[in-house]
Design a protein around this motif. Structure first.
Motif, mmCIF file in Angstrom:
data_model
loop_
_atom_site.group_PDB
_atom_site.id
_atom_site.type_symbol
_atom_site.label_atom_id
_atom_site.label_comp_id
_atom_site.label_asym_id
_atom_site.label_seq_id
_atom_site.Cartn_x
_atom_site.Cartn_y
_atom_site.Cartn_z
ATOM 1 N N LEU A 1 -25.788 33.495 -5.385
ATOM 2 C CA LEU A 1 -27.493 34.041 -4.935
ATOM 3 C C LEU A 1 -27.768 33.159 -3.541
ATOM 4 N N GLY A 2 -27.040 31.904 -2.822
ATOM 5 C CA GLY A 2 -27.788 31.885 -1.431
ATOM 6 C C GLY A 2 -26.704 33.071 -0.694
ATOM 7 N N LEU A 3 -25.450 33.702 -0.807
ATOM 8 C CA LEU A 3 -25.277 34.442 0.113
ATOM 9 C C LEU A 3 -26.370 35.719 0.048
ATOM 10 N N THR B 1 -26.719 37.239 12.929
ATOM 11 C CA THR B 1 -27.550 36.425 12.064
ATOM 12 C C THR B 1 -27.058 36.424 11.204
ATOM 13 N N VAL B 2 -26.802 37.851 10.036
ATOM 14 C CA VAL B 2 -26.662 37.646 8.851
ATOM 15 C C VAL B 2 -25.804 36.995 8.485
ATOM 16 N N VAL B 3 -24.204 37.807 9.127
ATOM 17 C CA VAL B 3 -23.412 36.567 8.408
ATOM 18 C C VAL B 3 -22.977 34.953 8.551
ATOM 19 N N ARG B 4 -24.042 34.679 9.986
ATOM 20 C CA ARG B 4 -23.995 33.761 9.594
ATOM 21 C C ARG B 4 -25.414 32.868 8.878
ATOM 22 N N ALA B 5 -26.128 33.374 8.780
ATOM 23 C CA ALA B 5 -26.747 33.219 7.264
ATOM 24 C C ALA B 5 -26.556 32.975 6.293
ATOM 25 N N MET B 6 -25.237 34.325 5.605
ATOM 26 C CA MET B 6 -24.579 33.955 4.874
ATOM 27 C C MET B 6 -23.755 32.789 4.512
ATOM 28 N N ILE B 7 -23.036 32.678 5.678
ATOM 29 C CA ILE B 7 -22.006 31.696 5.885
ATOM 30 C C ILE B 7 -22.411 29.993 5.807
ATOM 31 N N VAL B 8 -23.254 29.531 6.599
ATOM 32 C CA VAL B 8 -24.842 28.573 6.200
ATOM 33 C C VAL B 8 -25.134 28.264 4.816
ATOM 34 N N ASN B 9 -26.136 29.329 4.008
ATOM 35 C CA ASN B 9 -26.110 29.509 3.015
ATOM 36 C C ASN B 9 -25.000 28.356 1.625
ATOM 37 N N ALA B 10 -24.147 29.474 2.248
ATOM 38 C CA ALA B 10 -22.445 29.199 0.771
ATOM 39 C C ALA B 10 -21.893 27.770 1.382
ATOM 40 N N ALA B 11 -21.783 27.045 3.161
ATOM 41 C CA ALA B 11 -21.644 26.103 2.891
ATOM 42 C C ALA B 11 -22.239 24.641 2.288
#
Length: 292
Positions: free
Chosen positions: A109-111, A171-181
């Motif tokens: 869900l975060g990703l 931006t998308v990749v970073r946002a997904m990584i940030v949310n997951a982390a």
């Protein structure tokens, strides 16, 4: 708690508004650190945090630390609003259909919410990078945007609408990584620290700090590449920028600006969730329903 006293799910529109409000409030506190991080990423390889602050204050005064704040708030009003809204809507739907989501489901869900929100918030991201980086450029090359709306209109007029979505993939990749982390690390740290610290603000603070460190380490290389791609006058491949940094500046340059990044991410993580929780309480008080 009886079923009639259990708090109802917050409406979709309120999830978006509360999330955006929390992001805006937190951003007002941490904006200077993000500005310094951007200047360090675009500056000389060995430029220190202290020297960067001194240069900004000497050139523009203390108010220079809030350069680009209108773009930062615009980004929070788009990206963070969408991020919280999408996540909570999907979370409530999943809980109603399948029961309380486990760690893996929360991670997914975060990703998803991070990726969707990054697409919506990319124009604000591009403008933020440019406005915070402008003071680093020589006077003759500065764009001198008056505010976020002036920047958006000029970028569309001078460079085309597609410029607002430059670097979207990064931006998308970073946002997904940030949310997951943030989600994964916070949940794990909270679980491990709970027996020692017990429930309360100290537990939340310590878990958020650990989450902030991990998130900074994981996201900073992508953030640096994204910053340089979005700040470029002409389109640039994120892969070329990534490998050029390693080739000409060394692998450690991918973590240039780590200290201000950490100073921004850790407090921002804590403040965003604290503001979010308080806004939820305020909403429930206004609605007259159960607070917890």
């Amino acid at each position: 708690m009886s079923s009639e006293n259990k708090p109802k799910n917050i409406p979709a529109y309120a999830n978006f508004l509360i999330g955006g409000g929390a992001g805006v409030l937190a951003r007002c506190v941490v904006h200077p650190a993000d500005l310094i991080k951007t200047r360090m990423q675009l500056g000389p390889k060995n430029q220190s945090f202290t020297n960067t602050v001194r240069q900004i204050v000497a050139r523009d005064g203390v108010v220079g630390l809030y350069a680009g704040i209108s773009a930062a708030l615009f980004r929070q009003g788009t990206y963070t609003t969408a991020r919280f809204g999408f996540f909570n809507i999907m979370f409530d739907y999943y809980k109603g259909a399948y029961g309380m989501p486990g760690f893996g489901a929360k991670l997914v869900l975060g990703l998803i919410s991070g990726g969707l929100s990054a697409i919506i918030g990319n124009p604000g991201e591009v403008v933020l990078v440019r406005m915070t980086a402008d003071g680093h450029l020589p006077p003759g090359k500065r764009r001198d945007y008056k505010n976020v709306f002036n920047a958006l209109s000029r970028m569309i007029k001078e460079e085309g609408l597609a410029t607002l979505w430059r670097g979207t993939s990064s931006t998308v990749v970073r946002a997904m990584i940030v949310n997951a982390a943030q989600l994964g690390t916070y949940a794990q740290a909270r679980e491990m620290l709970l027996p020692t610290l017990g429930e309360g603000l100290l537990l939340q603070f310590c878990a958020s700090m650990i989450s902030g460190v991990v998130t900074s380490v994981a996201s900073l290389p992508i953030d640096i590449v994204k910053t340089r791609v979005q700040n470029a006058t002409e389109g640039a491949s994120q892969f070329k920028v990534f490998f050029d940094i390693i080739k000409y500046e060394g692998p450690l340059a991918l973590w240039n600006g780590f200290l201000p990044c950490l100073i921004k991410v850790a407090p921002h993580t804590i403040l965003t969730f604290m503001f979010f929780e308080q806004l939820v309480v305020l909403y429930r008080m206004i609605e007259g329903g159960p607070i917890k």
